[in-house]
Scaffold this active site. Sequence first.
Site, PDB file in Angstrom:
ATOM      1  N   HIS A   1      -7.093 -13.269   7.637  1.00  0.00           N
ATOM      2  CA  HIS A   1      -8.523 -12.939   7.618  1.00  0.00           C
ATOM      3  C   HIS A   1      -9.246 -13.856   6.632  1.00  0.00           C
ATOM      4  CE1 HIS A   1     -11.843  -9.647   7.010  1.00  0.00           C
ATOM      5  NE2 HIS A   1     -12.286 -10.727   7.627  1.00  0.00           N
TER       6      HIS A   1
ATOM      7  N   TYR B   1      -9.950  -0.939   2.288  1.00  0.00           N
ATOM      8  CA  TYR B   1      -9.644  -1.094   3.708  1.00  0.00           C
ATOM      9  C   TYR B   1      -9.307   0.236   4.368  1.00  0.00           C
ATOM     10  CZ  TYR B   1      -9.796  -6.091   4.653  1.00  0.00           C
ATOM     11  OH  TYR B   1     -10.235  -7.363   4.892  1.00  0.00           O
TER      12      TYR B   1
ATOM     13  N   ASP C   1      13.268   3.652  16.082  1.00  0.00           N
ATOM     14  CA  ASP C   1      14.642   4.074  16.365  1.00  0.00           C
ATOM     15  C   ASP C   1      14.672   4.617  17.789  1.00  0.00           C
ATOM     16  OD1 ASP C   1      17.153   5.134  16.521  1.00  0.00           O
ATOM     17  OD2 ASP C   1      16.977   6.450  14.795  1.00  0.00           O
TER      18      ASP C   1
ATOM     19  N   TYR D   1      -7.349   1.687   7.795  1.00  0.00           N
ATOM     20  CA  TYR D   1      -6.401   1.323   8.838  1.00  0.00           C
ATOM     21  C   TYR D   1      -6.321   2.474   9.848  1.00  0.00           C
ATOM     22  CZ  TYR D   1      -4.967  -2.097   5.325  1.00  0.00           C
ATOM     23  OH  TYR D   1      -4.960  -3.103   4.379  1.00  0.00           O
TER      24      TYR D   1
ATOM     25  N   ASP E   1       0.794  -1.227   0.000  1.00  0.00           N
ATOM     26  CA  ASP E   1       0.000   0.000   0.000  1.00  0.00           C
ATOM     27  C   ASP E   1       0.824   1.273   0.000  1.00  0.00           C
ATOM     28  OD1 ASP E   1      -2.271  -1.491  -0.105  1.00  0.00           O
ATOM     29  OD2 ASP E   1      -2.747  -1.349   2.018  1.00  0.00           O
TER      30      ASP E   1
END
Length: 564
Positions: free
Chosen positions: A457, A241, A298, A243, A152
């Site tokens: 899924h 989707y 980091d 997120y 993506d």
Amino acid sequence: MSNATIRSNYIYLAELYLPPKEAVLNYIDNGFTKPPREAHVILIRGGDSKPNVLEIVVGPLPFPNGYRLVPYRPQPIPFFQRPITSIENISQKLKERINKEFGKALHDLYGGPRLFDIRFQGQRIVYEISLQELASFYSGYKPTEQNFRFFDSRFLLGLRAKYLMHGVDCPNDATYMSTYFLDGSSEIPVYNSRAFCVFELNTGLPLRRHHGYSSTSSHRFYEGMVSVVLTVRTIITVFNYDYIIDFIFYPTGGIEVKVTVSGVIIAAYHGRKNPYGFEISKHLMGLIHQHLFHFKVDMDIKGKYNRFETIDIENDAVSSPSYTYSDSNIQQLKFARKLKETEKEAAYKHNFKQPKNLVISNNYIKDKFGNTPGYRIVNKGMTYNIYPPGTRYEPGITWSRYQVAVTRRKDNEPGSSSIYQTNKPDEPIVRFQDFIDDDENIVDKDIVAWLTMGFYHIPVKEDLPVTHTTGESLSFFLLPFNYFDENPAMASRNAIRIDPIDIEGKTKSLKVERYGVVDDINCIPPKYNYEQLMKRNPCLVVECLDSEKNNRVKSHVFQEFRWQ
């Protein structure tokens, strides 16, 4: 850019270029000169005799006078691996025809982020936490389904984080943050007025509590603390989707990074019984697939020179003269510290038979007990990628081989993926395994942790028409590990202490200590008619069109709403 074709030279993306970490730390910590502000520009050069993609650094901003090649991308990218842009998408007329013929049916069926210099009590804990990739891989019995694979990041995740809905996506009292991007579909920067929201949240779970209610075994008292967290949220919508990405900060000094999934499933024709999906509606099935999320962390624990070790939990059999059973040994637990000296040793694959804590610490600093300050990495979203190494699309996601990996930090290894991964994932531009294979020493160096989360899924009927968020959250935590002398949340006033008042052997009343916080005052967000605001300014929640050109509105003439 609006008139560009596949044979044109044009800017695909312009965003902020991050200066070297050393230069940034010298500026914010040591008073050195501020690094110049520069832009990272991706040029698609279809008009050259040998078409390619070139990445350059342009600066200084806002009045650039030169450019140079991106240090970690000194060679042009082959043209066939370019990201596909709107210039190469289907025509607007075809889109309009599809919408006219099928728009009503489709409507009835279905109805971005990086944080830097994170400090606690004035000390830097993390230099960078950033989302590297959202990937998903589908399976099926038809060729089209077998080739559904999505990296993506190629869709420019920053552009996909916008239109946060007030009171639903974020609480009523949230503050919103905007972003700017320049992509190849317009000559004007894209203004996302609601890309992030920031808010405080009472989790409804005590951050700590203890009730000493027995007068025979301990002092009678109650002590507890409200868990209020600071949350930075963005929601990235990539086609079907959504997120939800949360960065959550606790008063204990702990940090949680959470991904929650919603949206609509990719459906396919169910023509026969098969192991790739249930028939969830007439002739309709949802395809089995895997979601993968990769993050860069980091950490700088009391400075940038850190080490990575595991605290292995092991069985310990010891003899005891007081143990009277037939087996003369007592079985108990112990731990052993295992320093990881090289990158290959630090590539962690979870093994339930060998429980352990993963710790990044600073060995140059010790407390009066000899403990080194550190932070523990807890990955609650671990997944196992069952693709054999080197097969199918796996070379493009070699980071998924590990739940956690720790490498030497390099400016020429800024990210684990790239916008070019999709076109030829078996020969990726960025191969994360290369970060590990040079097997550099990581003891007391500037190091980076890379975390993989994910899940499988198998869509079911309850995923129609929209997949709900319940049970679809994954998190990893960064938790103090001998970093503080005590829990720093003890200093918070969001606590209550209750002790009994006893007179002549009888409990007469209670002493309640709220540490200066009045119990009958609550912060209530001001009332605001958000629906009226949306109607006056529709671009807050939908992508607006220019009535004359039928193009997306790219300017920032629409003002975002801010709480006063």
